[in-house]
Design a protein around this motif. Structure first.
Motif, short mmCIF file in Angstrom:
data_model
loop_
_atom_site.label_atom_id
_atom_site.label_comp_id
_atom_site.label_asym_id
_atom_site.label_seq_id
_atom_site.Cartn_x
_atom_site.Cartn_y
_atom_site.Cartn_z
N GLU A 218 0.81 -1.22 0.00
CA GLU A 218 0.00 0.00 0.00
C GLU A 218 0.84 1.27 0.00
O GLU A 218 0.32 2.36 -0.22
N SER A 219 2.14 1.16 0.22
CA SER A 219 3.00 2.33 0.25
C SER A 219 3.04 3.04 -1.10
O SER A 219 3.01 4.27 -1.16
N ASP A 220 3.07 2.30 -2.18
CA ASP A 220 3.10 2.92 -3.51
C ASP A 220 1.87 3.76 -3.74
O ASP A 220 1.96 4.89 -4.23
N GLN A 221 0.71 3.24 -3.37
CA GLN A 221 -0.54 3.98 -3.56
C GLN A 221 -0.56 5.24 -2.70
O GLN A 221 -0.97 6.31 -3.15
N LEU A 222 -0.12 5.12 -1.46
CA LEU A 222 -0.10 6.26 -0.57
C LEU A 222 0.86 7.34 -1.08
O LEU A 222 0.51 8.52 -1.11
N LEU A 223 2.05 6.93 -1.50
CA LEU A 223 3.01 7.90 -2.02
C LEU A 223 2.50 8.58 -3.28
O LEU A 223 2.70 9.79 -3.47
N ASP A 224 1.82 7.82 -4.14
CA ASP A 224 1.22 8.42 -5.34
C ASP A 224 0.17 9.46 -4.96
O ASP A 224 0.12 10.55 -5.54
N ARG A 225 -0.68 9.14 -3.98
CA ARG A 225 -1.70 10.08 -3.52
C ARG A 225 -1.08 11.34 -2.94
O ARG A 225 -1.53 12.45 -3.22
#
Length: 73
Positions: free
Chosen positions: A45-52
């Motif tokens: 989920e880190s990739d999605q959070l960083l993208d957001r």
């Protein structure tokens, strides 16, 4: 151990005991923090959070709600 780290530890060995303790606590905390970041960034989920977060930052910048970074201020 590489030469630079050995030199750093050799210099640190010449510090008073209180300063050696302070340096050791700092180094251990930094190493722990690095390990924790590595673990957090390895989560799917880190990739999605960083993208957001990046999208939010760009949106705020485009809307004129950011200031230039001035490290000397």
């Amino acid at each position: 151990m590489n030469q630079l780290l050995k030199e750093a530890f050799d210099r640190a060995a010449g510090l008073p005991p209180e300063e050696q303790d302070r340096l050791a606590k700092f180094l251990l905390a930094e190493l722990d923090a690095d390990r924790e970041w590595d673990q957090l960034l390895a989560l799917p989920e880190s990739d999605q959070l960083l993208d957001r977060l990046a999208d939010q930052a760009l949106s705020e910048h485009r809307a004129g709600r950011t200031l230039p970074l001035r490290p000397t201020d």
